[in-house]
Design a protein around this motif. Sequence first.
Motif, short mmCIF file in Angstrom:
data_model
loop_
_atom_site.label_atom_id
_atom_site.label_comp_id
_atom_site.label_asym_id
_atom_site.label_seq_id
_atom_site.Cartn_x
_atom_site.Cartn_y
_atom_site.Cartn_z
N GLU A 301 0.84 -1.20 0.00
CA GLU A 301 0.00 0.00 0.00
C GLU A 301 0.87 1.25 0.00
O GLU A 301 0.60 2.22 -0.72
CB GLU A 301 -0.96 0.01 1.19
N ILE A 302 1.95 1.24 0.80
CA ILE A 302 2.88 2.38 0.82
C ILE A 302 3.48 2.59 -0.58
O ILE A 302 3.54 3.72 -1.09
CB ILE A 302 4.00 2.15 1.84
N LEU A 303 3.91 1.50 -1.21
CA LEU A 303 4.49 1.61 -2.55
C LEU A 303 3.48 2.15 -3.55
O LEU A 303 3.83 2.96 -4.42
CB LEU A 303 4.97 0.23 -3.03
N MET A 304 2.24 1.73 -3.43
CA MET A 304 1.23 2.14 -4.40
C MET A 304 0.77 3.58 -4.19
O MET A 304 0.31 4.22 -5.13
CB MET A 304 0.05 1.17 -4.41
N TYR A 305 0.86 4.11 -2.98
CA TYR A 305 0.62 5.55 -2.81
C TYR A 305 1.52 6.32 -3.79
O TYR A 305 1.09 7.30 -4.41
CB TYR A 305 0.98 6.01 -1.41
N GLU A 306 2.74 5.86 -3.89
CA GLU A 306 3.73 6.55 -4.71
C GLU A 306 3.53 6.25 -6.19
O GLU A 306 3.58 7.15 -7.03
CB GLU A 306 5.13 6.15 -4.23
N ALA A 307 3.28 4.99 -6.53
CA ALA A 307 3.09 4.61 -7.93
C ALA A 307 1.85 5.26 -8.54
O ALA A 307 1.84 5.62 -9.72
CB ALA A 307 2.99 3.09 -8.06
N LEU A 308 0.81 5.45 -7.74
CA LEU A 308 -0.43 6.05 -8.23
C LEU A 308 -0.38 7.58 -8.19
O LEU A 308 -1.34 8.23 -8.59
CB LEU A 308 -1.62 5.56 -7.41
N GLY A 309 0.73 8.12 -7.72
CA GLY A 309 0.90 9.57 -7.75
C GLY A 309 0.25 10.31 -6.61
O GLY A 309 0.06 11.53 -6.69
N LEU A 310 -0.11 9.62 -5.53
CA LEU A 310 -0.68 10.31 -4.38
C LEU A 310 0.37 11.14 -3.65
O LEU A 310 0.04 12.09 -2.94
CB LEU A 310 -1.31 9.31 -3.40
N CYS A 311 1.63 10.77 -3.82
CA CYS A 311 2.74 11.49 -3.21
C CYS A 311 3.99 11.19 -4.00
O CYS A 311 4.01 10.34 -4.89
CB CYS A 311 2.92 11.08 -1.74
N ALA A 312 5.06 11.88 -3.67
CA ALA A 312 6.35 11.65 -4.32
C ALA A 312 6.96 10.35 -3.83
O ALA A 312 6.61 9.83 -2.76
CB ALA A 312 7.29 12.81 -4.04
N GLU A 313 7.90 9.83 -4.61
CA GLU A 313 8.60 8.61 -4.20
C GLU A 313 9.27 8.83 -2.85
O GLU A 313 9.92 9.85 -2.61
CB GLU A 313 9.67 8.23 -5.24
N GLY A 314 9.05 7.88 -1.96
CA GLY A 314 9.65 7.95 -0.64
C GLY A 314 8.76 8.58 0.41
O GLY A 314 9.07 8.53 1.60
N ASP A 315 7.64 9.20 -0.02
CA ASP A 315 6.77 9.91 0.92
C ASP A 315 5.56 9.10 1.36
O ASP A 315 4.68 9.64 2.04
CB ASP A 315 6.28 11.23 0.30
N GLY A 316 5.48 7.83 0.99
CA GLY A 316 4.33 7.03 1.37
C GLY A 316 4.15 6.91 2.87
O GLY A 316 3.03 6.94 3.38
N GLY A 317 5.25 6.77 3.58
CA GLY A 317 5.18 6.70 5.04
C GLY A 317 4.61 7.97 5.65
O GLY A 317 3.87 7.93 6.64
N ARG A 318 4.96 9.10 5.06
CA ARG A 318 4.44 10.38 5.55
C ARG A 318 2.92 10.43 5.40
O ARG A 318 2.21 10.92 6.29
CB ARG A 318 5.08 11.53 4.79
N LEU A 319 2.39 9.92 4.27
CA LEU A 319 0.94 9.95 4.06
C LEU A 319 0.21 9.19 5.15
O LEU A 319 -0.81 9.65 5.67
CB LEU A 319 0.58 9.35 2.70
N ILE A 320 0.72 8.02 5.50
CA ILE A 320 0.01 7.23 6.52
C ILE A 320 0.16 7.88 7.88
O ILE A 320 -0.77 7.86 8.70
CB ILE A 320 0.49 5.75 6.51
N ASP A 321 1.30 8.49 8.16
CA ASP A 321 1.48 9.20 9.44
C ASP A 321 0.51 10.37 9.57
O ASP A 321 -0.01 10.65 10.65
CB ASP A 321 2.91 9.74 9.55
N GLU A 322 0.26 11.06 8.46
CA GLU A 322 -0.58 12.26 8.48
C GLU A 322 -2.07 11.95 8.45
O GLU A 322 -2.90 12.86 8.56
CB GLU A 322 -0.24 13.15 7.28
N GLY A 323 -2.43 10.67 8.31
CA GLY A 323 -3.84 10.30 8.21
C GLY A 323 -4.48 10.73 6.90
O GLY A 323 -5.70 10.91 6.82
N ALA A 324 -3.66 10.88 5.85
CA ALA A 324 -4.16 11.38 4.57
C ALA A 324 -4.99 10.35 3.83
O ALA A 324 -5.70 10.71 2.87
CB ALA A 324 -2.98 11.82 3.70
#
Length: 396
Positions: A301-324
């Motif tokens: 899921e973290i990898l796919m946040y990035e592949a689908l363009g929800l965030c920049a590469e490497g920022d998937g962990g930040r999205l889950i931390d922020e409750g995005a």
Amino acid sequence: MRTAHVVGVGMTPFTKPGVSGEDYPGLARTAVVEALADAGIEYSRVEQAVVGYVHADSTAGQRALYEVGRTGIPVLNVNNNCASGSSALFQARQLVEAGMADCVLAVGFEKMKSGSLGAMTYPDLASPVQPFLDVAAGHRSPSGAPAMLELFRNAGLEHREKFGTTAEQFGKVAEKNHRHSANNPRAQFRTVYSLAEIMDSTQVCEGLTKLQCSPTSDGAAAAIVASEEFVSSHGLESRAVHIVGQAMTTDSDATFTSGSAFDVVGRDASQRAANQVYDRTGLGPADLDVIELHDCFSINEILMYEALGLCAEGDGGRLIDEGATTYGGRWVVNPSGGLISKGHPLGATGLAQCAELVWQLRGEAGDRQVEGARTALSHNHGLGSACVVTMYRRAS
């Protein structure tokens, strides 16, 4: 080109293998009958059917649909590993948009064995996943874990090493999805777990605990795909959800030559599929409200946040931390509970994603409803590989 709409969906509860007591024809029949009732049409109106499954004999699709009716229509069987259900939907959409049919049934089902998936079903034949295992062995010393765990473990470790992603951030994905599934009466698991319980559950391989992995499951799901003319002539405007864009990709050279474990588990294929959909529709991540993505393991899921363009590469962990990616955030990702908690009967998964998003866009998702949902995206990946990304919008 004609437009394609989902006008009816159906889905069985997803259960632990053997619990339902139903064989695959019964599971498929339940899902199809519900989809037909949802659309308000008889099976005789269906002109073609496409059936996705992985672990069943050839012509299992015909065997399953004969439980619904023997109308003599073409029945096509599709096996694209974990993307078999969305591959059936992909083909149904193509048939409608090409003018080959006005009403097509897509159905997926699976009866599975308990335990981790092995690399091979037929050990005397060439394994379609062996090239992936060979590349993975060059990235990192094998751990001895089952094949699928091995590949995603490698991707998780690489993400942690490159970007500082923590084990707890991967755990938060599982915590979120188990929490979401508490409101899904068809989910295999409905227990809410704390992050501590997720992290303290049995470690299945380095970086992954049991509660961060999708289970083996039994279940079926179905969708009725119809042309705009069919929608109009049958008064289905209030039920129709438009498939505004869809793409299927397979592996490119990057999967095997990029040197990254991310591409071995589908980043490149997923990114290309998503970008094709964004290009064709003129819509992008900022336009999405709700997403069902392929969280076979929390790492993915973290990898796919990035592949689908929800965030920049490497920022998937930040999205889950922020409750995005949960209620109150920018998107709601896997409101159904995802594969981790809703369950993962391989051939049914992609169509279960379709059903969930149709319910969300119609405002029929009950306690898990995403308020004001208008645009949705599904992502379904089968190693070996096939990746299908689909964008939906409420038609009316």
